[in-house]
Design a protein around this motif. Sequence first.
Motif, mmCIF file in Angstrom:
data_model
loop_
_atom_site.group_PDB
_atom_site.id
_atom_site.type_symbol
_atom_site.label_atom_id
_atom_site.label_comp_id
_atom_site.label_asym_id
_atom_site.label_seq_id
_atom_site.Cartn_x
_atom_site.Cartn_y
_atom_site.Cartn_z
ATOM 1 N N UNK A 73 0.855 -1.187 0.000
ATOM 2 C CA UNK A 73 0.000 0.000 0.000
ATOM 3 C C UNK A 73 0.890 1.235 0.000
ATOM 4 N N UNK A 74 0.291 2.358 -0.359
ATOM 5 C CA UNK A 74 1.021 3.625 -0.383
ATOM 6 C C UNK A 74 0.881 4.299 0.979
ATOM 7 N N UNK A 75 2.012 4.715 1.545
ATOM 8 C CA UNK A 75 2.026 5.381 2.845
ATOM 9 C C UNK A 75 2.595 6.784 2.672
ATOM 10 N N UNK A 76 1.816 7.798 3.078
ATOM 11 C CA UNK A 76 2.202 9.203 2.885
ATOM 12 C C UNK A 76 2.207 9.898 4.241
ATOM 13 N N UNK A 77 3.295 10.586 4.567
ATOM 14 C CA UNK A 77 3.391 11.337 5.819
ATOM 15 C C UNK A 77 3.280 12.830 5.526
ATOM 16 N N UNK A 78 2.399 13.497 6.281
ATOM 17 C CA UNK A 78 2.020 14.886 5.998
ATOM 18 C C UNK A 78 1.967 15.662 7.305
ATOM 19 N N UNK A 79 2.359 16.941 7.259
ATOM 20 C CA UNK A 79 2.207 17.807 8.430
ATOM 21 C C UNK A 79 1.846 19.215 7.970
ATOM 22 N N UNK A 80 1.345 20.022 8.903
ATOM 23 C CA UNK A 80 1.002 21.420 8.616
ATOM 24 C C UNK A 80 1.096 22.205 9.918
ATOM 25 N N UNK A 81 1.026 23.522 9.805
ATOM 26 C CA UNK A 81 0.995 24.365 11.006
ATOM 27 C C UNK A 81 -0.404 24.433 11.583
ATOM 28 N N UNK A 82 -1.416 24.492 10.706
ATOM 29 C CA UNK A 82 -2.811 24.524 11.155
ATOM 30 C C UNK A 82 -3.666 23.725 10.178
ATOM 31 N N UNK A 83 -4.816 23.321 10.644
ATOM 32 C CA UNK A 83 -5.831 22.743 9.765
ATOM 33 C C UNK A 83 -7.185 22.943 10.420
ATOM 34 N N UNK A 84 -8.231 22.906 9.610
ATOM 35 C CA UNK A 84 -9.584 23.078 10.121
ATOM 36 C C UNK A 84 -10.541 22.303 9.225
ATOM 37 N N UNK A 120 0.282 22.621 3.678
ATOM 38 C CA UNK A 120 0.852 21.427 4.305
ATOM 39 C C UNK A 120 2.090 20.981 3.547
ATOM 40 N N UNK A 121 2.842 20.096 4.175
ATOM 41 C CA UNK A 121 4.057 19.532 3.596
ATOM 42 C C UNK A 121 3.934 18.024 3.540
ATOM 43 N N UNK A 122 4.253 17.466 2.393
ATOM 44 C CA UNK A 122 4.318 16.012 2.239
ATOM 45 C C UNK A 122 5.767 15.596 2.456
ATOM 46 N N UNK A 123 6.039 14.829 3.520
ATOM 47 C CA UNK A 123 7.408 14.498 3.894
ATOM 48 C C UNK A 123 7.930 13.245 3.202
ATOM 49 N N UNK A 124 7.059 12.283 2.961
ATOM 50 C CA UNK A 124 7.506 11.045 2.327
ATOM 51 C C UNK A 124 6.331 10.331 1.673
ATOM 52 N N UNK A 125 6.634 9.620 0.598
ATOM 53 C CA UNK A 125 5.657 8.789 -0.109
ATOM 54 C C UNK A 125 6.362 7.486 -0.443
#
Length: 262
Positions: free
Chosen positions: A7-18, A147-152
């Motif tokens: 399966x595809x695994x994606x790691x993501x982060x951001x400063x804020x979300x709503x 947001x930032x995508x850190x790895x795929x």
Amino acid sequence: MASLEKVLKIKISALTSSFRYPFVMIGRLPTYVMPPPATIYGNLCGVLGEWFDPSGLEFAYTFSHRGIGEDVELAHVLEVSTGKKDKKLGNLPKNVEGSLNPQKRQFLLKPNMTLYLRGPHHLLEHLKAGFLSPRFAYLLGRSQDLATCHSVEYIELFESNRAFFSHTLLPWRLRQYVLVGEPVHMPMVINYHKMREPAFERYLQITDKALRIFGEGLEEDIISRSEFNNLLIDKTEKKTFLGRELYRGLWFHPIKGIDQNV
């Protein structure tokens, strides 16, 4: 443990979300504490830059944040005016008039999401390329939630009768079998052919208190094993509970597109 397809695994982060809670319209605008399934489809469409048919595509995720903040935003409320000439406008007709409506809106601080996708290989390859080079600015929520995508990467999942679930969504039908979690009513899909009409589904939301399944019937958080004999686990993530190591469990949900029947 039996190995399954990748399966595809994606790691993501951001400063804020709503992720706006849709049942409150005035006073305060609360947010869901994790993204609804309909948001995941919109998220993927933004990556690819187009609507696409997600037939056969499923998702699982973990989503956490470091707290809930609140800000004041102004809504500009417009209505039709008289159309009469207005001296303040240089005798031009006044067609609309409006007012400002301040409202408090909640947002999530420093969210992190690990998204898992499984489905047709050609579609996973298309999405992998999209996450590495998104068509539009990548967002995790509203237009200001960059947001930032850190790895795929591709990973292998395994089957087990032992796992833990946390910061994720489970189907509502499991409510009768587990001792943790809370109900949440979320949009499963948005019908853009029908004035963005949402179709809602009930889910079981697992947050900080993990759902522990030891496979032994002792000190675990389930009252029946009928639904938990063949769990999918990610062996790259594990935690220790009561001196016993458990791998992260994943529960996949179907992704619905705007042209699919609900």
